[in-house]
Design an enzyme around this catalytic site. Sequence first.
Site, PDB file in Angstrom:
ATOM      1  CE  LYS A  14      78.374 128.230  81.471  1.00 35.28           C
ATOM      2  NZ  LYS A  14      79.168 127.147  81.478  1.00 35.28           N
ATOM      3  CE1 TYR A  54      76.660 124.925  77.159  1.00 30.47           C
ATOM      4  CE2 TYR A  54      74.810 125.003  78.674  1.00 30.47           C
ATOM      5  CZ  TYR A  54      76.071 125.430  78.009  1.00 30.47           C
ATOM      6  OH  TYR A  54      76.756 126.699  78.601  1.00 30.47           O
ATOM      7  CG  PHE A  62      80.721 117.368  79.945  1.00 29.30           C
ATOM      8  CD1 PHE A  62      79.642 118.133  79.428  1.00 29.30           C
ATOM      9  CD2 PHE A  62      81.543 116.956  79.067  1.00 29.30           C
ATOM     10  CE1 PHE A  62      80.128 118.900  78.242  1.00 29.30           C
ATOM     11  CE2 PHE A  62      81.861 117.799  78.118  1.00 29.30           C
ATOM     12  CZ  PHE A  62      81.221 118.668  77.687  1.00 29.30           C
ATOM     13  CB  THR A  96      86.379 125.573  78.891  1.00 27.67           C
ATOM     14  OG1 THR A  96      86.195 126.118  77.493  1.00 27.67           O
ATOM     15  CG2 THR A  96      85.094 124.914  79.414  1.00 27.67           C
ATOM     16  NE  ARG A 107      84.117 129.958  81.116  1.00 30.16           N
ATOM     17  CZ  ARG A 107      83.753 129.468  79.812  1.00 30.16           C
ATOM     18  NH1 ARG A 107      84.714 129.535  79.083  1.00 30.16           N
ATOM     19  NH2 ARG A 107      82.555 129.140  79.670  1.00 30.16           N
ATOM     20  CG  ASN A 117      82.293 127.327  83.016  1.00 28.03           C
ATOM     21  OD1 ASN A 117      81.243 127.562  82.914  1.00 28.03           O
ATOM     22  ND2 ASN A 117      83.246 126.679  81.784  1.00 28.03           N
ATOM     23  CG  HIS A 120      77.024 130.143  76.992  1.00 26.03           C
ATOM     24  ND1 HIS A 120      77.791 128.915  76.343  1.00 26.03           N
ATOM     25  CD2 HIS A 120      76.312 130.852  76.060  1.00 26.03           C
ATOM     26  CE1 HIS A 120      77.314 129.021  74.813  1.00 26.03           C
ATOM     27  NE2 HIS A 120      76.558 130.226  74.736  1.00 26.03           N
ATOM     28  CD  GLU A 131      74.968 129.997  71.738  1.00 27.01           C
ATOM     29  OE1 GLU A 131      75.722 128.724  71.673  1.00 27.01           O
ATOM     30  OE2 GLU A 131      75.534 130.941  72.128  1.00 27.01           O
TER      31      GLU A 131
HETATM   32  P1  ATP Z   1      80.225 127.377  77.125  1.00 23.51           P
HETATM   33  O1  ATP Z   1      79.743 126.719  75.852  1.00 23.51           O
HETATM   34  O2  ATP Z   1      79.472 127.279  78.354  1.00 23.51           O
HETATM   35  O3  ATP Z   1      80.553 128.861  76.879  1.00 23.51           O
HETATM   36  P2  ATP Z   1      82.884 126.557  76.438  1.00 23.51           P
HETATM   37  O4  ATP Z   1      82.426 126.963  75.090  1.00 23.51           O
HETATM   38  O5  ATP Z   1      83.922 127.268  77.090  1.00 23.51           O
HETATM   39  O6  ATP Z   1      81.582 126.755  77.343  1.00 23.51           O
HETATM   40  P3  ATP Z   1      81.950 123.675  75.917  1.00 23.51           P
HETATM   41  O7  ATP Z   1      83.271 122.898  75.411  1.00 23.51           O
HETATM   42  O8  ATP Z   1      81.116 124.438  74.961  1.00 23.51           O
HETATM   43  O9  ATP Z   1      82.780 124.705  76.807  1.00 23.51           O
HETATM   44  O10 ATP Z   1      81.209 123.083  77.241  1.00 23.51           O
HETATM   45  C1  ATP Z   1      80.228 123.747  77.517  1.00 23.51           C
HETATM   46  C2  ATP Z   1      79.985 123.572  79.108  1.00 23.51           C
HETATM   47  O11 ATP Z   1      80.062 122.256  79.432  1.00 23.51           O
HETATM   48  C3  ATP Z   1      81.360 124.069  79.817  1.00 23.51           C
HETATM   49  O12 ATP Z   1      81.260 125.418  80.051  1.00 23.51           O
HETATM   50  C4  ATP Z   1      81.300 123.502  81.267  1.00 23.51           C
HETATM   51  O13 ATP Z   1      80.306 124.215  81.938  1.00 23.51           O
HETATM   52  C5  ATP Z   1      80.732 122.140  80.721  1.00 23.51           C
HETATM   53  N1  ATP Z   1      81.948 121.317  80.264  1.00 23.51           N
HETATM   54  C6  ATP Z   1      82.776 121.305  79.561  1.00 23.51           C
HETATM   55  N2  ATP Z   1      83.518 120.403  79.439  1.00 23.51           N
HETATM   56  C7  ATP Z   1      83.296 119.541  80.572  1.00 23.51           C
HETATM   57  C8  ATP Z   1      83.979 118.518  81.474  1.00 23.51           C
HETATM   58  N3  ATP Z   1      84.899 117.761  80.966  1.00 23.51           N
HETATM   59  N4  ATP Z   1      83.431 118.179  82.619  1.00 23.51           N
HETATM   60  C9  ATP Z   1      82.266 119.135  83.134  1.00 23.51           C
HETATM   61  N5  ATP Z   1      81.985 119.804  82.269  1.00 23.51           N
HETATM   62  C10 ATP Z   1      82.285 120.251  81.370  1.00 23.51           C
HETATM   63 MG    MG Z   2      80.582 126.128  74.172  1.00 21.96          MG
END
Ligand code: ATP
Ligand code: MG
Length: 144
Positions: A14, A54, A62, A96, A107, A117, A120, A131
Amino acid sequence: MTPPKLERTLSIIKPDATRRNIIGAIIKQLESSGLRLVAQKRLRLSTEQARSFYAVHAERPFYDNLVSFMTSAPVVVQILEGEDAVAKHREVMGATNPAEAKDGTIRATHGLSLEENSVHGSDSLTNAATEIAFFFAATEIFPN
Ligand code: ATP
Ligand code: MG
């Protein structure tokens, strides 16, 4: 003996990580877990691409910030291959929220915040296929 069933999963390094010049450190952690890179490119996501990638989070509070963050600098998108690659990749990425990620995960090592973080990873084999197709043509994938 039946050969191990190889999976493929999508990884994104990222903007917070490309900005800090730690692409190599992250790839080292991915490769050390036994996963292999079979495709890779650097690009800057357009707002449209980030919104679409996304889209599952479109209703979350968010979402707009996430789209701004993901388009704020270049990313590296890559395909990882290996046995049980989807789960193995999620394990080496860590939770996450970097504050909750296990020691030694990407992370925990590099993540700055819940949003920034660093990486992805696809969360299921079905989403991995979607994806991967979002970023790569079959002709851009080169397993060893
Ligand atoms: P990713 O999809 O990026 O691999 P993840 O699957 O661990 O991450 P998701 O729940 O899919 O987590 O969230 C996607 C992304 O959105 C997170 O990686 C983070 O960058 C952001 N994100 C998630 N929750 C929050 C939140 N509460 N506040 C701000 N950003 C968030
Ligand atoms: Mg995710």
